[in-house]
Design a protein around this motif. Sequence first.
Motif, PDB file in Angstrom:
ATOM      1  N   LEU A  88      -6.672  20.730  41.104  1.00  0.00           N
ATOM      2  CA  LEU A  88      -7.483  21.857  40.652  1.00  0.00           C
ATOM      3  C   LEU A  88      -8.618  21.371  39.749  1.00  0.00           C
ATOM      4  O   LEU A  88      -9.760  21.808  39.879  1.00  0.00           O
ATOM      5  CB  LEU A  88      -6.621  22.882  39.912  1.00  0.00           C
ATOM      6  CG  LEU A  88      -7.378  24.071  39.315  1.00  0.00           C
ATOM      7  CD1 LEU A  88      -8.074  24.871  40.407  1.00  0.00           C
ATOM      8  CD2 LEU A  88      -6.436  24.959  38.514  1.00  0.00           C
ATOM      9  N   LEU A  89      -8.308  20.445  38.853  1.00  0.00           N
ATOM     10  CA  LEU A  89      -9.340  19.911  37.960  1.00  0.00           C
ATOM     11  C   LEU A  89     -10.452  19.233  38.754  1.00  0.00           C
ATOM     12  O   LEU A  89     -11.634  19.386  38.438  1.00  0.00           O
ATOM     13  CB  LEU A  89      -8.724  18.929  36.967  1.00  0.00           C
ATOM     14  CG  LEU A  89      -7.782  19.519  35.923  1.00  0.00           C
ATOM     15  CD1 LEU A  89      -7.141  18.409  35.102  1.00  0.00           C
ATOM     16  CD2 LEU A  89      -8.508  20.498  35.030  1.00  0.00           C
ATOM     17  N   ILE A  90     -10.072  18.494  39.780  1.00  0.00           N
ATOM     18  CA  ILE A  90     -11.059  17.807  40.610  1.00  0.00           C
ATOM     19  C   ILE A  90     -11.921  18.817  41.355  1.00  0.00           C
ATOM     20  O   ILE A  90     -13.144  18.680  41.406  1.00  0.00           O
ATOM     21  CB  ILE A  90     -10.373  16.822  41.578  1.00  0.00           C
ATOM     22  CG1 ILE A  90      -9.835  15.638  40.780  1.00  0.00           C
ATOM     23  CG2 ILE A  90     -11.323  16.363  42.680  1.00  0.00           C
ATOM     24  CD1 ILE A  90      -8.974  14.693  41.579  1.00  0.00           C
TER      25      ILE A  90
ATOM     26  N   TYR B 281     -20.713  14.609  36.686  1.00  0.00           N
ATOM     27  CA  TYR B 281     -20.347  13.530  37.604  1.00  0.00           C
ATOM     28  C   TYR B 281     -19.317  12.618  36.939  1.00  0.00           C
ATOM     29  O   TYR B 281     -18.323  12.235  37.563  1.00  0.00           O
ATOM     30  CB  TYR B 281     -21.604  12.746  38.000  1.00  0.00           C
ATOM     31  CG  TYR B 281     -21.338  11.602  38.938  1.00  0.00           C
ATOM     32  CD1 TYR B 281     -21.166  11.828  40.295  1.00  0.00           C
ATOM     33  CD2 TYR B 281     -21.256  10.294  38.472  1.00  0.00           C
ATOM     34  CE1 TYR B 281     -20.923  10.774  41.169  1.00  0.00           C
ATOM     35  CE2 TYR B 281     -21.019   9.240  39.335  1.00  0.00           C
ATOM     36  CZ  TYR B 281     -20.851   9.480  40.679  1.00  0.00           C
ATOM     37  OH  TYR B 281     -20.601   8.443  41.536  1.00  0.00           O
ATOM     38  N   LYS B 282     -19.540  12.289  35.675  1.00  0.00           N
ATOM     39  CA  LYS B 282     -18.600  11.428  34.945  1.00  0.00           C
ATOM     40  C   LYS B 282     -17.229  12.094  34.839  1.00  0.00           C
ATOM     41  O   LYS B 282     -16.194  11.431  34.995  1.00  0.00           O
ATOM     42  CB  LYS B 282     -19.132  11.111  33.553  1.00  0.00           C
ATOM     43  CG  LYS B 282     -20.270  10.132  33.544  1.00  0.00           C
ATOM     44  CD  LYS B 282     -20.806   9.938  32.137  1.00  0.00           C
ATOM     45  CE  LYS B 282     -22.049   9.071  32.136  1.00  0.00           C
ATOM     46  NZ  LYS B 282     -22.629   8.944  30.785  1.00  0.00           N
ATOM     47  N   LYS B 283     -17.212  13.385  34.563  1.00  0.00           N
ATOM     48  CA  LYS B 283     -15.934  14.112  34.471  1.00  0.00           C
ATOM     49  C   LYS B 283     -15.205  14.067  35.813  1.00  0.00           C
ATOM     50  O   LYS B 283     -13.998  13.815  35.863  1.00  0.00           O
ATOM     51  CB  LYS B 283     -16.165  15.564  34.061  1.00  0.00           C
ATOM     52  CG  LYS B 283     -16.558  15.744  32.626  1.00  0.00           C
ATOM     53  CD  LYS B 283     -16.825  17.217  32.335  1.00  0.00           C
ATOM     54  CE  LYS B 283     -17.452  17.415  30.978  1.00  0.00           C
ATOM     55  NZ  LYS B 283     -17.810  18.830  30.754  1.00  0.00           N
TER      56      LYS B 283
ATOM     57  N   ALA C  65     -13.764  10.721  36.394  1.00  0.00           N
ATOM     58  CA  ALA C  65     -12.612  10.488  35.517  1.00  0.00           C
ATOM     59  C   ALA C  65     -11.366  11.156  36.090  1.00  0.00           C
ATOM     60  O   ALA C  65     -10.283  10.557  36.121  1.00  0.00           O
ATOM     61  CB  ALA C  65     -12.897  11.004  34.115  1.00  0.00           C
ATOM     62  N   TYR C  66     -11.502  12.399  36.550  1.00  0.00           N
ATOM     63  CA  TYR C  66     -10.350  13.092  37.151  1.00  0.00           C
ATOM     64  C   TYR C  66      -9.893  12.382  38.421  1.00  0.00           C
ATOM     65  O   TYR C  66      -8.692  12.275  38.681  1.00  0.00           O
ATOM     66  CB  TYR C  66     -10.684  14.557  37.463  1.00  0.00           C
ATOM     67  CG  TYR C  66     -10.853  15.415  36.243  1.00  0.00           C
ATOM     68  CD1 TYR C  66     -10.003  15.322  35.149  1.00  0.00           C
ATOM     69  CD2 TYR C  66     -11.872  16.362  36.178  1.00  0.00           C
ATOM     70  CE1 TYR C  66     -10.159  16.118  34.029  1.00  0.00           C
ATOM     71  CE2 TYR C  66     -12.035  17.168  35.055  1.00  0.00           C
ATOM     72  CZ  TYR C  66     -11.179  17.038  33.997  1.00  0.00           C
ATOM     73  OH  TYR C  66     -11.338  17.838  32.898  1.00  0.00           O
ATOM     74  N   GLU C  67     -10.848  11.925  39.224  1.00  0.00           N
ATOM     75  CA  GLU C  67     -10.481  11.202  40.441  1.00  0.00           C
ATOM     76  C   GLU C  67      -9.738   9.912  40.101  1.00  0.00           C
ATOM     77  O   GLU C  67      -8.794   9.531  40.800  1.00  0.00           O
ATOM     78  CB  GLU C  67     -11.733  10.905  41.277  1.00  0.00           C
ATOM     79  CG  GLU C  67     -12.300  12.140  41.952  1.00  0.00           C
ATOM     80  CD  GLU C  67     -13.610  11.893  42.674  1.00  0.00           C
ATOM     81  OE1 GLU C  67     -14.262  10.842  42.438  1.00  0.00           O
ATOM     82  OE2 GLU C  67     -14.003  12.761  43.471  1.00  0.00           O
ATOM     83  N   LYS C  68     -10.156   9.259  39.034  1.00  0.00           N
ATOM     84  CA  LYS C  68      -9.482   8.037  38.603  1.00  0.00           C
ATOM     85  C   LYS C  68      -8.057   8.351  38.145  1.00  0.00           C
ATOM     86  O   LYS C  68      -7.115   7.602  38.454  1.00  0.00           O
ATOM     87  CB  LYS C  68     -10.277   7.382  37.468  1.00  0.00           C
ATOM     88  CG  LYS C  68      -9.825   5.997  37.116  1.00  0.00           C
ATOM     89  CD  LYS C  68     -10.789   5.370  36.110  1.00  0.00           C
ATOM     90  CE  LYS C  68     -10.454   3.921  35.883  1.00  0.00           C
ATOM     91  NZ  LYS C  68     -11.415   3.280  34.975  1.00  0.00           N
ATOM     92  N   LEU C  69      -7.897   9.450  37.420  1.00  0.00           N
ATOM     93  CA  LEU C  69      -6.556   9.859  36.988  1.00  0.00           C
ATOM     94  C   LEU C  69      -5.665  10.166  38.191  1.00  0.00           C
ATOM     95  O   LEU C  69      -4.487   9.792  38.208  1.00  0.00           O
ATOM     96  CB  LEU C  69      -6.638  11.082  36.065  1.00  0.00           C
ATOM     97  CG  LEU C  69      -7.204  10.830  34.674  1.00  0.00           C
ATOM     98  CD1 LEU C  69      -7.434  12.154  33.953  1.00  0.00           C
ATOM     99  CD2 LEU C  69      -6.279   9.931  33.870  1.00  0.00           C
TER     100      LEU C  69
END
Length: 149
Positions: A8-10, A104-106, A109-113
Amino acid sequence: MAHSKYALLIRLADDRQQAAGERMKQAQGRLNDARSRPEQLDAFRAEYQQRLTQGGMKGMSISQWQDFQKFLLRLNDAVTVQQGEVERCIQRFMLEQQSWQNEYKKLKAYEKLLKREQQRASIKTARLQQKNSDEFATRQFWNRQHQDE
């Protein structure tokens, strides 16, 4: 892909990044338009200045000459105003660009998590499979050893 707490965050971050990109694109378009207007006004002013010069050579009344001068002053003012608009559009574009970069950075970051979560789940699954395989092998060995007794 299993449902993740980050899905959902992504999705929301992607939506925000897309919207920020659209705002940046619109700001770029307004900036491009604003940059072309002073050039158009300059060309019109040069043309009008040439008309004044030609009219002066042919002869014109003082009131006509004053009207030309007043109009040229208004054109100069319009160019100044438009240059201010260009600066405002540059600032707006830079703000929208920064907003897009932040979104984009956010998203990244979510994708990395999510990737880390998937890697941890994969390691956990592999360990569980290894444990089950080891237990099965141990039971097989135990059964073979104790069957003969």
